[in-house]
Scaffold this motif. Structure first.
Motif, short mmCIF file in Angstrom:
data_model
loop_
_atom_site.label_atom_id
_atom_site.label_comp_id
_atom_site.label_asym_id
_atom_site.label_seq_id
_atom_site.Cartn_x
_atom_site.Cartn_y
_atom_site.Cartn_z
N VAL A 223 16.88 74.55 84.48
CA VAL A 223 16.76 73.76 85.71
C VAL A 223 16.06 74.59 86.78
O VAL A 223 16.20 75.83 86.81
N PRO A 224 15.29 73.96 87.66
CA PRO A 224 14.61 74.69 88.72
C PRO A 224 15.58 75.15 89.80
O PRO A 224 16.73 74.68 89.87
N ARG B 51 12.96 72.51 93.22
CA ARG B 51 13.26 71.08 93.05
C ARG B 51 12.84 70.30 94.30
O ARG B 51 12.25 69.22 94.21
N ALA B 52 13.15 70.84 95.48
CA ALA B 52 12.78 70.18 96.73
C ALA B 52 11.27 70.05 96.86
O ALA B 52 10.76 69.03 97.32
N SER B 53 10.54 71.09 96.43
CA SER B 53 9.09 71.04 96.50
C SER B 53 8.54 69.95 95.58
O SER B 53 7.64 69.19 95.96
N ARG B 54 9.08 69.87 94.38
CA ARG B 54 8.66 68.83 93.44
C ARG B 54 8.99 67.44 93.98
O ARG B 54 8.18 66.51 93.87
N TYR B 55 10.20 67.30 94.55
CA TYR B 55 10.61 66.01 95.08
C TYR B 55 9.66 65.55 96.19
O TYR B 55 9.31 64.36 96.28
N LYS B 56 9.20 66.48 96.99
CA LYS B 56 8.33 66.14 98.12
C LYS B 56 6.89 65.92 97.69
O LYS B 56 6.22 65.02 98.20
N ASN B 57 6.42 66.72 96.74
CA ASN B 57 4.98 66.77 96.47
C ASN B 57 4.55 66.20 95.12
O ASN B 57 3.38 65.84 94.95
N ASP B 58 5.47 66.14 94.14
CA ASP B 58 5.06 65.74 92.80
C ASP B 58 6.24 65.07 92.10
O ASP B 58 6.98 65.70 91.35
N LYS B 59 6.39 63.76 92.32
CA LYS B 59 7.55 63.05 91.79
C LYS B 59 7.57 63.07 90.25
O LYS B 59 8.64 63.09 89.64
N ASP C 155 21.18 68.86 98.98
CA ASP C 155 20.56 67.63 98.52
C ASP C 155 19.19 67.94 97.90
O ASP C 155 18.81 69.10 97.75
N LEU C 156 18.45 66.90 97.58
CA LEU C 156 17.17 67.07 96.89
C LEU C 156 16.10 67.68 97.79
O LEU C 156 15.08 68.17 97.30
N ASN C 157 16.34 67.65 99.09
CA ASN C 157 15.40 68.28 100.02
C ASN C 157 15.80 69.72 100.32
O ASN C 157 15.21 70.35 101.21
N ASN C 158 16.78 70.22 99.60
CA ASN C 158 17.33 71.56 99.82
C ASN C 158 17.96 71.71 101.19
O ASN C 158 18.00 72.81 101.77
N SER C 159 18.47 70.61 101.71
CA SER C 159 19.25 70.63 102.94
C SER C 159 20.73 70.60 102.58
O SER C 159 21.11 70.06 101.53
#
Length: 547
Positions: free
Chosen positions: A334-335, A340-348, A509-513
């Motif tokens: 797992v990343p 993970r947050a970078s992928r969620y934001k930039n590359d779904k 969360d998925l945004n790393n917040s």
């Protein structure tokens, strides 16, 4: 047992009166204590009232562990307990209401004129509920007052009894009721299917013995349950609406047979908790809910806002990461949270790739970005998408699918499925863990685990890789996490395995917040005795260490 009403001990019946003077008639909407306890009908109603004290879904308990987060502190104390900031004003489960009811029943039931064998069975059912309550108290608080009789006004301030004595009481009580309770019920009053059985008492006993580290006795009790005819629930086909879910987007199936195995594993696992299949052969004990009268709120607590839920309890990344590869049966890479947050934001597409080729139980349990669930809505075509910060939306980026009944949501009615309290898969896991601690890996241990994994469509345990006691222990611990997620056992598992300091980490969360900042202190192995109870006991009750 859907036909059993949970009556209060008073206010349940209307009796006619022969008195002519209306003003001297007793209240017509209740029964005085002097008029109660006369016959088997009174006892029947009293027992059924006590059944209402059985716990329902334990999802909030697991939200006080590492695998879930409860975002609303007014719903439960799990928000505070999970955070690690637990003031002594917190009541994390200190309650004697159900024990007091049971003691009242046991003190009065012999007044009734009725069949003695049935009376003894009723007593056993009530004693089981009382023992279950003490199991929960000991798990949360350690030493607790052991009260087994009605207390007088001058007996209210009862000191805490050493845990060892309470443990012995629980086990003795369970042994006593095991000798009385039947293995099954034929149906019809007063033998409704769903009442407490010998299997339920043995299964609770094996669970509690496992928690005490009494391996040999846990194995013995689990073996007895395994000989009573329970089976893991399986479906042989998919409903038409379920066939519309396209899992080929997420799993690299090698052929049609492989896809069928996967899909039936997923449907078997999720169907276990749905009203259509309630009372199946895997269920050992469940909390009954009456259709249209007693909603059990799993759909409301677990679903997200756009489909009528509150996202009250949501999965943590710890839980998501634990699901193994469908292809290899091993842990997945797992990343980091940042990646993970970078992928969620930039590359779904890259983000969703993390959720490919997972254990079928993952897809049956977790709603993740782009997860399909056609059965959830009347129009079909539902796909989960996280709306960060939205009303009644998840704070972690995931929602639970497990325990949700899609038909209830589709029909726009409350979920009334019975809440499973103990099921056969847990007994197999108890047996596997305890036997491994005694002897290390054996064919019986592997077989118990393989039953669970094959039902889910997963590969059998690799008997070469997991040939040592240590390796198999790690495997069993992860299997318990996956199989029993949000069923209320994780809270105790991380404490008895002494892994809580390692796993009770801040949730992102998925945004790393930060979704919830968490700290751990060893005092959290036990919960505080509520200060209100200490004050009311005028100092007789003592606080747990560290609070």
């Amino acid at each position: 047992m859907k036909n059993i009403l949970y009556f209060a001990l008073a206010g349940t019946l209307v009796f006619g009166s022969c008195q002519k003077d209306f003003l001297e008639r007793p209240p017509q909407n209740e029964i005085s204590e002097t008029e109660f306890w006369k016959n088997d009908q009174h006892v029947y109603l009293a027992v059924n009232a006590i059944y209402a004290d059985l716990p329902g879904h334990a999802m909030h308990d697991d939200a006080a562990s590492d695998i879930a987060y409860a975002q609303y502190p007014w719903e439960s104390t799990s928000t505070a307990v999970g955070s690690g900031i637990v003031p002594t004003t917190t009541n994390a489960g200190w309650s004697y209401v159900d024990i007091r009811k049971a003691n009242y029943f046991l003190a009065n039931v012999d007044k009734a004129e009725m069949d003695n064998e049935l009376k003894e069975r009723y007593k056993a059912e009530v004693r089981f509920v009382r023992a279950f309550s003490y199991v929960n108290l000991v798990n949360k608080f350690g030493d607790v007052p052991l009260v087994t009789k009605e207390l007088g006004i001058d007996e209210n301030n009862v000191p805490r009894t050493p845990k060892s004595e309470v443990v012995n009481f629980i086990l003795d009580e369970l042994d006593a009721v095991i000798a009385v309770l039947p293995t099954s019920y034929g149906g019809g009053k007063p033998n409704e299917v769903g009442r407490i059985t010998k299997g339920a008492a043995l299964a609770l006993k094996s669970r509690f013995q496992l928690y005490q580290g009494n391996w040999s006795e846990a194995v013995k009790s689990a073996r007895e349950v395994m000989g009573l005819g329970y089976q893991l629930f399986k479906v042989s086909k998919e409903a038409e609406i379920d066939q519309k879910d396209n899992y080929a987007e997420f799993v690299d199936f090698k052929d049609a047979a492989d896809q069928q195995k996967f899909r039936l594993g997923l449907r078997s696992y999720e169907g276990l908790f749905q009203q259509e299949f309630e009372g199946n052969k895997e269920v050992i004990l469940d909390r009954q809910y009456m259709a249209q009268l007693q909603p059990q709120l799993a759909n409301t607590y677990l679903l997200e806002g756009s489909v009528g839920g509150w996202s009250s309890v949501t999965p943590s990344q710890n839980l998501v990461n634990a699901y193994q590869s469908y292809k290899t049966g091993e842990a997945v890479q797992v990343p980091t949270n940042a990646d993970r947050a970078s992928r969620y934001k930039n590359d779904k597409k890259a983000f969703v790739a993390e959720f490919k080729n997972r254990d079928p139980r993952f897809y049956a349990s977790i709603l993740f970005e782009s997860a399909p669930w056609n059965a959830l809505t009347a129009t079909g075509g539902y796909v989960f998408n996280w709306a960060a910060g939205g009303n009644n939306m998840s704070k972690t980026g995931y929602n639970f699918r497990k325990l949700v009944d899609p038909k209830s949501n589709r029909d726009n009615i409350d979920n009334h499925a019975n809440a499973i309290v103990i099921r056969y898969a847990e007994v197999l896991l108890t047996f596997a863990e305890a036997q491994n601690e005694i002897s290390g890996p054996t064919n019986e241990v592997y077989d118990a685990l393989d039953q669970i994994r094959e039902r889910a469509g997963m590969l059998k345990v690799d008997r070469v890789k997991y040939a040592s006691q240590v390796k198999l222990r790690e495997f069993i611990q992860n299997e318990r996490l996956i199989e029993l997620a949000i069923e209320g056992v994780r809270y105790m598992d991380i404490r008895r395995w002494s892994i809580a300091p390692k796993v009770m980490n801040t949730i992102y969360d998925l945004n790393n917040s930060i979704a919830q900042e968490r700290v751990w202190s060893d005092k959290l192995m036990l919960m505080p005795v509520p200060q209100k109870e200490i004050d009311n006991a005028h100092g007789v009750l003592k606080q747990n260490e560290g609070y």
